[in-house]
Scaffold this active site. Structure first.
Site, PDB file in Angstrom:
ATOM      1  N   GLU A   1       0.853  -1.180   0.000  1.00 18.23           N
ATOM      2  CA  GLU A   1       0.000   0.000   0.000  1.00 18.23           C
ATOM      3  C   GLU A   1       0.892   1.234   0.000  1.00 18.23           C
ATOM      4  O   GLU A   1       2.015   1.213   0.509  1.00 18.23           O
ATOM      5  CB  GLU A   1      -0.902   0.014   1.240  1.00 18.23           C
ATOM      6  CG  GLU A   1      -1.841  -1.179   1.362  1.00 18.23           C
ATOM      7  CD  GLU A   1      -2.955  -1.140   0.339  1.00 18.23           C
ATOM      8  OE1 GLU A   1      -3.144  -0.079  -0.301  1.00 18.23           O
ATOM      9  OE2 GLU A   1      -3.652  -2.158   0.170  1.00 18.23           O
TER      10      GLU A   1
ATOM     11  N   ASP B   1     -18.729 -10.043  -8.632  1.00 18.86           N
ATOM     12  CA  ASP B   1     -18.628  -9.198  -7.447  1.00 18.86           C
ATOM     13  C   ASP B   1     -17.998  -7.856  -7.781  1.00 18.86           C
ATOM     14  O   ASP B   1     -18.387  -6.814  -7.241  1.00 18.86           O
ATOM     15  CB  ASP B   1     -17.812  -9.915  -6.370  1.00 18.86           C
ATOM     16  CG  ASP B   1     -17.889  -9.208  -5.014  1.00 18.86           C
ATOM     17  OD1 ASP B   1     -19.013  -8.888  -4.569  1.00 18.86           O
ATOM     18  OD2 ASP B   1     -16.823  -8.968  -4.417  1.00 18.86           O
TER      19      ASP B   1
END
Length: 318
Positions: free
Chosen positions: A240, A265
């Site tokens: 991240e 999804d």
């Protein structure tokens, strides 16, 4: 006439960057020489082969210890000469062009095609730019010859574009294309855009998220398991970016029973979450789509949009 025939016969066997004999080729074309037609078609085939090689080179890493501007230059020259050698033996495209153009054997049409070969042989422009130039020149040649080969030419161009993809790209696309098409119907986002994002998130399927026991999560889009997720979960290490700096973290990700469920999804997430409204609205353009995802906070990588746009426009082009 005999000397012209000799010139055109020898052209395909010469150094690929030597375009000095293009004038002789065009002169033979204006004289209606069948040998000039064959040579022009062979050179056209050589350019297609060269573009396929170029595209495959661009799809592979080129930042090794032995890579440099000089090595890239010599690799380009090698690919050009290899293309000439392959085209000399033939892969079928040149024969198809000869059959189409020989119906009328219009010398003016061949001259147009020869000029296109001369300009493209300089190596200027991108894969798509060169392909567009050749296709336009060929269409003009066919129109001048009075032939009816537009459909055949389009098929040949599409086949060349598909053939230019790296094997791992074709494999990834073939395996997931049907699922992407289904998700496209639900969101309006082009299937190619979603395939590009799945490729970016999973490293073309090579870095798929797996559980500690090695089980596949089938999560192609890096969707995390937030508090409202009631399905299966896997934990995995991810990178991240915080304030532009990369940090390694362990996060919880959603797990699915199949790739089809992953696409479903993903489509549901984008269609139901208000922050992705602008993304859906800009789904007609690859760059706008990628930038919209980044602005909406889909990923923390500051270069996410640039990477995604490049994959869609270059690796999945055609």
């Amino acid at each position: 006439m005999a000397s012209q025939t000799s010139t055109t016969n020898d052209l395909s066997s010469k150094f690929s960057l030597d375009v000095r004999d293009m004038g002789s080729l065009k002169q033979s074309a204006r004289a209606g020489s069948p040998e000039a037609l064959k040579t022009a078609a062979t050179q056209f085939e050589a350019m297609f082969v060269n573009m396929m090689l170029k595209s495959m080179r661009e799809a592979t890493p080129q930042d090794g210890m032995m890579d440099s501007q000089q090595s890239k230059m010599f690799t380009t020259m090698l690919d050009q000469q290899t293309s000439q050698n392959i085209a000399k033996k033939g892969i079928g495209l040149a024969d198809m062009l000869v059959r189409q153009l020989s119906a009328k054997n219009d010398a003016a049409a061949l001259a147009i095609g020869s000029e296109g070969i001369g300009s493209a042989a300089n190596g200027d422009g991108s894969f798509n730019g060169a392909a567009s130039l050749m296709d336009a020149k060929l269409q003009r040649a066919i129109a001048a010859a009075g032939g009816n080969a537009a459909a055949t030419t389009t098929t040949a161009t599409d086949s060349a574009n598909k053939g230019s993809q790296a094997p791992h790209v074709r494999s990834f696309q073939d395996k997931l294309a049907a699922h992407a098409e289904e998700a496209s119907k639900a969101t309006g986002i082009p299937a190619k855009f979603m395939l590009g994002q799945a490729a970016l998130e999973s490293g073309w399927g090579r870095r798929e998220i797996k559980g500690r026991d090695g089980s596949n999560s089938h999560n192609l889009f890096g969707i995390k398991a937030t508090g409202d997720w009631k399905g299966k979960v896997v934990e995995a290490t991810t990178t991240e970016y915080v304030n532009g700096k990369a940090q390694t973290k362990v996060e919880r990700f959603r797990a699915y029973d199949s790739y089809a469920d992953s696409f479903k999804d993903y489509a549901k997430l984008l269609a139901s979450n208000p922050r992705y409204e602008k993304v859906l609205a800009s789904a007609g353009d690859a760059a706008s789509f990628a930038q919209g995802l980044q602005k909406a906070g889909y990923a923390t990588d500051p270069h996410y949009a640039t990477k995604l746009t490049s994959i869609i426009k270059r690796s999945l082009a055609g």
